[in-house]
Design a protein around this motif. Structure first.
Motif, PDB file in Angstrom:
ATOM      1  N   PRO A  97      37.162 -16.216 -27.930  1.00  0.00           N
ATOM      2  CA  PRO A  97      37.409 -16.481 -26.514  1.00  0.00           C
ATOM      3  C   PRO A  97      38.836 -16.986 -26.290  1.00  0.00           C
ATOM      4  O   PRO A  97      39.081 -18.168 -26.064  1.00  0.00           O
ATOM      5  N   SER A  98      39.800 -16.111 -26.345  1.00  0.00           N
ATOM      6  CA  SER A  98      41.212 -16.499 -26.344  1.00  0.00           C
ATOM      7  C   SER A  98      41.589 -17.309 -25.104  1.00  0.00           C
ATOM      8  O   SER A  98      41.198 -16.977 -23.989  1.00  0.00           O
ATOM      9  N   CYS A  99      42.357 -18.366 -25.332  1.00  0.00           N
ATOM     10  CA  CYS A  99      42.712 -19.292 -24.255  1.00  0.00           C
ATOM     11  C   CYS A  99      43.708 -18.694 -23.272  1.00  0.00           C
ATOM     12  O   CYS A  99      43.753 -19.060 -22.101  1.00  0.00           O
ATOM     13  N   GLY A 100      44.570 -17.771 -23.749  1.00  0.00           N
ATOM     14  CA  GLY A 100      45.568 -17.148 -22.880  1.00  0.00           C
ATOM     15  C   GLY A 100      46.889 -17.868 -22.808  1.00  0.00           C
ATOM     16  O   GLY A 100      47.836 -17.357 -22.190  1.00  0.00           O
ATOM     17  N   PHE A 101      47.008 -19.052 -23.439  1.00  0.00           N
ATOM     18  CA  PHE A 101      48.218 -19.858 -23.265  1.00  0.00           C
ATOM     19  C   PHE A 101      48.914 -20.242 -24.571  1.00  0.00           C
ATOM     20  O   PHE A 101      50.085 -20.624 -24.543  1.00  0.00           O
ATOM     21  N   CYS A 102      48.219 -20.169 -25.697  1.00  0.00           N
ATOM     22  CA  CYS A 102      48.848 -20.588 -26.949  1.00  0.00           C
ATOM     23  C   CYS A 102      49.894 -19.568 -27.394  1.00  0.00           C
ATOM     24  O   CYS A 102      50.055 -18.501 -26.787  1.00  0.00           O
ATOM     25  N   ARG A 103      50.589 -19.860 -28.467  1.00  0.00           N
ATOM     26  CA  ARG A 103      51.676 -19.000 -28.935  1.00  0.00           C
ATOM     27  C   ARG A 103      51.201 -17.582 -29.220  1.00  0.00           C
ATOM     28  O   ARG A 103      51.838 -16.606 -28.823  1.00  0.00           O
ATOM     29  N   ASP A 104      50.042 -17.458 -29.900  1.00  0.00           N
ATOM     30  CA  ASP A 104      49.565 -16.120 -30.253  1.00  0.00           C
ATOM     31  C   ASP A 104      49.053 -15.365 -29.041  1.00  0.00           C
ATOM     32  O   ASP A 104      49.265 -14.154 -28.925  1.00  0.00           O
ATOM     33  N   CYS A 105      48.368 -16.046 -28.147  1.00  0.00           N
ATOM     34  CA  CYS A 105      47.930 -15.375 -26.923  1.00  0.00           C
ATOM     35  C   CYS A 105      49.134 -14.890 -26.116  1.00  0.00           C
ATOM     36  O   CYS A 105      49.155 -13.768 -25.617  1.00  0.00           O
ATOM     37  N   ALA A 116      40.731 -20.988 -29.846  1.00  0.00           N
ATOM     38  CA  ALA A 116      39.473 -20.309 -30.131  1.00  0.00           C
ATOM     39  C   ALA A 116      39.061 -20.527 -31.580  1.00  0.00           C
ATOM     40  O   ALA A 116      37.879 -20.749 -31.870  1.00  0.00           O
ATOM     41  N   ALA A 117      40.022 -20.447 -32.501  1.00  0.00           N
ATOM     42  CA  ALA A 117      39.703 -20.643 -33.918  1.00  0.00           C
ATOM     43  C   ALA A 117      39.142 -22.036 -34.160  1.00  0.00           C
ATOM     44  O   ALA A 117      38.185 -22.214 -34.926  1.00  0.00           O
ATOM     45  N   ALA A 118      39.721 -23.046 -33.507  1.00  0.00           N
ATOM     46  CA  ALA A 118      39.241 -24.418 -33.676  1.00  0.00           C
ATOM     47  C   ALA A 118      37.827 -24.575 -33.124  1.00  0.00           C
ATOM     48  O   ALA A 118      36.952 -25.187 -33.762  1.00  0.00           O
ATOM     49  N   ALA A 119      37.579 -24.020 -31.942  1.00  0.00           N
ATOM     50  CA  ALA A 119      36.246 -24.122 -31.341  1.00  0.00           C
ATOM     51  C   ALA A 119      35.224 -23.366 -32.175  1.00  0.00           C
ATOM     52  O   ALA A 119      34.132 -23.880 -32.457  1.00  0.00           O
ATOM     53  N   ASN A 120      35.566 -22.155 -32.598  1.00  0.00           N
ATOM     54  CA  ASN A 120      34.634 -21.363 -33.398  1.00  0.00           C
ATOM     55  C   ASN A 120      34.322 -22.025 -34.730  1.00  0.00           C
ATOM     56  O   ASN A 120      33.183 -22.017 -35.199  1.00  0.00           O
ATOM     57  N   GLY A 121      35.333 -22.602 -35.358  1.00  0.00           N
ATOM     58  CA  GLY A 121      35.135 -23.243 -36.652  1.00  0.00           C
ATOM     59  C   GLY A 121      34.252 -24.469 -36.582  1.00  0.00           C
ATOM     60  O   GLY A 121      33.558 -24.802 -37.559  1.00  0.00           O
ATOM     61  N   SER A 122      34.242 -25.145 -35.437  1.00  0.00           N
ATOM     62  CA  SER A 122      33.444 -26.370 -35.301  1.00  0.00           C
ATOM     63  C   SER A 122      32.062 -26.114 -34.722  1.00  0.00           C
ATOM     64  O   SER A 122      31.250 -27.034 -34.612  1.00  0.00           O
ATOM     65  N   GLY A 123      31.788 -24.864 -34.318  1.00  0.00           N
ATOM     66  CA  GLY A 123      30.496 -24.560 -33.724  1.00  0.00           C
ATOM     67  C   GLY A 123      30.383 -24.948 -32.278  1.00  0.00           C
ATOM     68  O   GLY A 123      29.283 -25.035 -31.723  1.00  0.00           O
ATOM     69  N   ALA A 124      31.550 -25.148 -31.634  1.00  0.00           N
ATOM     70  CA  ALA A 124      31.572 -25.523 -30.227  1.00  0.00           C
ATOM     71  C   ALA A 124      31.890 -24.307 -29.363  1.00  0.00           C
ATOM     72  O   ALA A 124      31.990 -23.179 -29.842  1.00  0.00           O
ATOM     73  N   HIS A 141      24.566 -25.781 -33.410  1.00  0.00           N
ATOM     74  CA  HIS A 141      25.906 -25.242 -33.184  1.00  0.00           C
ATOM     75  C   HIS A 141      25.859 -23.787 -32.738  1.00  0.00           C
ATOM     76  O   HIS A 141      24.930 -23.045 -33.037  1.00  0.00           O
ATOM     77  N   HIS A 142      26.916 -23.394 -32.028  1.00  0.00           N
ATOM     78  CA  HIS A 142      27.086 -22.009 -31.599  1.00  0.00           C
ATOM     79  C   HIS A 142      27.811 -21.220 -32.690  1.00  0.00           C
ATOM     80  O   HIS A 142      28.734 -21.739 -33.328  1.00  0.00           O
ATOM     81  N   GLN A 143      27.417 -19.973 -32.897  1.00  0.00           N
ATOM     82  CA  GLN A 143      28.167 -19.106 -33.802  1.00  0.00           C
ATOM     83  C   GLN A 143      29.248 -18.367 -33.022  1.00  0.00           C
ATOM     84  O   GLN A 143      28.964 -17.583 -32.112  1.00  0.00           O
ATOM     85  N   LEU A 144      30.501 -18.642 -33.381  1.00  0.00           N
ATOM     86  CA  LEU A 144      31.663 -17.943 -32.833  1.00  0.00           C
ATOM     87  C   LEU A 144      31.656 -17.913 -31.311  1.00  0.00           C
ATOM     88  O   LEU A 144      32.021 -16.919 -30.679  1.00  0.00           O
ATOM     89  N   GLY A 145      31.211 -19.020 -30.724  1.00  0.00           N
ATOM     90  CA  GLY A 145      31.244 -19.147 -29.271  1.00  0.00           C
ATOM     91  C   GLY A 145      30.251 -18.274 -28.547  1.00  0.00           C
ATOM     92  O   GLY A 145      30.351 -18.104 -27.323  1.00  0.00           O
ATOM     93  N   VAL A 146      29.249 -17.732 -29.261  1.00  0.00           N
ATOM     94  CA  VAL A 146      28.333 -16.770 -28.638  1.00  0.00           C
ATOM     95  C   VAL A 146      26.869 -17.172 -28.835  1.00  0.00           C
ATOM     96  O   VAL A 146      26.165 -17.460 -27.884  1.00  0.00           O
ATOM     97  N   SER A 147      26.372 -17.138 -30.100  1.00  0.00           N
ATOM     98  CA  SER A 147      24.949 -17.376 -30.401  1.00  0.00           C
ATOM     99  C   SER A 147      24.067 -16.393 -29.628  1.00  0.00           C
ATOM    100  O   SER A 147      23.252 -16.770 -28.778  1.00  0.00           O
ATOM    101  N   ALA A 148      24.224 -15.112 -29.965  1.00  0.00           N
ATOM    102  CA  ALA A 148      23.626 -14.038 -29.168  1.00  0.00           C
ATOM    103  C   ALA A 148      22.228 -13.633 -29.589  1.00  0.00           C
ATOM    104  O   ALA A 148      21.580 -12.875 -28.871  1.00  0.00           O
ATOM    105  N   PHE A 149      21.740 -14.100 -30.751  1.00  0.00           N
ATOM    106  CA  PHE A 149      20.361 -13.787 -31.114  1.00  0.00           C
ATOM    107  C   PHE A 149      19.458 -14.747 -30.349  1.00  0.00           C
ATOM    108  O   PHE A 149      18.815 -15.636 -30.909  1.00  0.00           O
ATOM    109  N   ALA A 150      19.431 -14.565 -29.048  1.00  0.00           N
ATOM    110  CA  ALA A 150      18.739 -15.480 -28.151  1.00  0.00           C
ATOM    111  C   ALA A 150      18.472 -14.774 -26.829  1.00  0.00           C
ATOM    112  O   ALA A 150      19.084 -13.747 -26.518  1.00  0.00           O
TER     113      ALA A 150
END
Length: 384
Positions: A97-105, A116-124, A141-150
Motif C-alpha cells: 500500500p504505497s504511501c505516495g510520498f517517500c523517496r521510492d514512491c 509500506a514495508a514497515a507496516a507490512n513487516g510488523s503486521g499492521a 496481525h494482518h498479512q501484507l496489509g490485506v489478510s484476504a482469506f476472510a
C-alpha cells in the motif's frame, strides 16, 4: 463486526497440511475502518507461494496472523479521507500500500515504499495498528496489509485499484500479485523488447505470468524450464515457444539462442538457479531475480560476470509495478486475449479447505487456486 478468517498461530513444516492443519478458520472481530481505510467484502483470494512461505517459516512474520494477500472484492464502506474508491466498486487488492510520498514512491517505484514495508513487516496497516482480534481479545496481525482469506477485510485505500465490474472475480484475483510480479518482471524490470530471447525458470503463478508478459512484449524465443511436465505443457499453451526439464535446459538454450538468452527470469526462489542463470545468460545479458529464497540463503556468483562480461543481475519486487497504471493495462491485455490468466486457475475451494489448498500448492500440483471466501464467486476454472 465479525468475520471468518484463516489464522496461522505457529509455523509448521509437518506434512501433509490436510492432517497437521496449521491454519484454522476462526471468527475474528474486525474493527471499523479508520481515516483513509476501506471495508471490503472479499470475493476471491488466490493462494500464492508467499502464503505458504509464512506457514512453513521461510518468511518470518509476526504471529498469530490472518493470511492471504492476493484478492479482489467489493467496497462496502469508506472512512473519511478516502477518495480513490466508493461503496459498490469492484477492487483488486495490492499487497504494497504505497504511501505516495517517500523517496521510492516519488521516484516511481511504489513497490519499494518504505512506509509500506514497515507496516507490512510488523503486521499492521499503513494507517495504524492491526484491527483484528480473536475471541480472547488478543491481536491478530494482518498479512501484507490485506489478510484476504476472510469474508471481510479492512485495508488502506492505497492498497486498492478499481477494476471493471464485468471482469470475473477469479480472473481479477490474480492481478494483484501473480500478474503484477511475473509480467512486471519482464515488462518493467527487464524492459524486454520485441525479438529478444527470454528464458523463464519456475512455472508457478509468477513464472507463468512472466510467460504471458514475454508473449505480450513480443519476445522470441520464450523458453521455459520446470521439472513438472504438466506445467511445461501449460506454459506452451500460454505462449512459450520451447519447454525443457532442468537437466536438459542449459545445452538446449545455448543451441536455441546461439550461445545464451538475452534475458533470464528466475521465479524459483533458489540461489543456485540464480547463479546458473547468470552463468548461462549471453554476454551483456540480464538476469531478473523474482523468486523469494529463505532469508538465510546466500548467493555466490563469479564476480567477473559483471565487468568482464557485461552481465546484469536485477532484483524485481512486485514486478517494479505501479499498480494503478499496470493493473488496468494488464486487464486490457487480458481482454485482447494476450494474457489468458484464467488458464492458470487450477481450482476453486471454500475457505474451510484452506489447508487442503496449502497442501496442493506445496506438492507442486497447483498453480493458482482461488478461495471463495464469502459466497460471491460463481465462475469456475475452464477445466472444471
Amino acid at each position: 463486526m465479525k468475520t471468518r478468517a484463516a489464522v496461522l498461530r505457529g509455523i509448521s513444516t509437518a506434512r501433509p497440511y490436510t492432517e497437521s492443519r496449521p491454519v484454522e478458520v476462526e471468527e475474528l472481530t474486525l474493527g471499523a475502518p479508520r481515516e483513509g481505510e476501506v471495508l471490503v467484502r472479499v470475493a476471491a483470494a488466490s493462494l500464492c507461494h508467499s502464503d505458504l512461505s509464512v506457514v512453513n517459516g521461510d518468511r518470518r512474520r509476526p504471529l498469530p496472523m490472518a493470511l492471504g494477500h492476493e484478492a479482489v472484492g467489493v467496497v462496502q464502506e469508506t472512512a473519511p479521507g478516502v477518495r480513490r474508491v466508493s461503496p459498490g466498486d469492484h477492487v483488486a487488492v495490492v499487497f504494497v500500500p504505497s504511501c505516495g510520498f517517500c523517496r521510492d514512491c516519488a521516484a516511481g517505484r511504489p513497490a519499494l515504499c518504505a512506509q509500506a514495508a514497515a507496516a507490512n513487516g510488523s503486521g499492521a496497516l499503513l494507517h495504524g495498528p492491526s484491527l483484528l482480534t480473536d475471541a480472547a481479545g488478543r491481536t491478530v496481525h494482518h498479512q501484507l496489509g490485506v489478510s484476504a482469506f476472510a469474508e471481510y477485510a479492512v485495508v488502506a485505500q492505497e492498497s486498492l485499484v478499481p477494476i471493471p465490474r464485468d471482469v470475473p472475480f477469479s480472473v481479477a484475483s490474480m492481478f494483484g500479485c501473480a500478474v503484477l510480479t511475473g509480467a512486471g518482471a519482464v515488462i518493467n524490470t527487464a524492459a524486454v523488447r520485441p525479438g529478444q530471447s527470454v528464458v523463464i525458470h519456475g512455472l508457478g503463478g509468477v513464472g507463468l505470468s512472466a510467460v504471458l508478459g514475454a508473449r505480450a512484449a513480443g519476445a522470441y524465443p520464450v523458453v521455459v524450464v520446470d521439472p513438472v511436465e504438466e506445467k511445461r505443457q501449460l506454459a506452451l499453451q500460454l505462449g512459450a515457444t520451447h519447454a525443457f526439464a532442468p537437466q536438459e535446459a542449459a545445452e538446449a538454450v545455448r543451441e536455441l539462442t546461439g550461445g545464451g538468452a538475452e534475458v533470464s527470469v528466475e521465479a524459483v526462489g533458489s540461489p543456485k538457479v540464480i547463479a546458473d542463470c547468470l552463468t548461462a545468460v549471453a554476454r551483456g545479458g540480464t538476469v531478473v531475480s523474482v523468486g523469494l529464497p529463505a532469508p538465510d540463503r546466500v548467493l555466490e556468483v563469479p564476480a567477473l560476470a559483471f565487468a568482464g562480461e557485461g552481465k546484469s543481475l536485477l532484483g524485481s519486487y512486485m514486478g517494479d509495478a505501479v499498480p494503478r497504471r499496470d493493473i488496468p493495462r494488464f486487464l486490457d491485455l487480458w481482454r485482447a486475449g494476450l494474457m489468458p490468466v484464467e488458464r492458470m486457475h487450477t481450482g476453486t475451494l471454500p475457505l474451510s479447505d484452506i489447508n487442503g489448498a496449502m497442501e496442493e500448492l506445496a506438492s507442486g500440483r497447483a498453480i493458482r487456486q482461488v478461495i471463495d471466501t464469502s459466497g460471491l464467486l460463481t465462475d469456475r476454472p475452464a477445466a472444471a
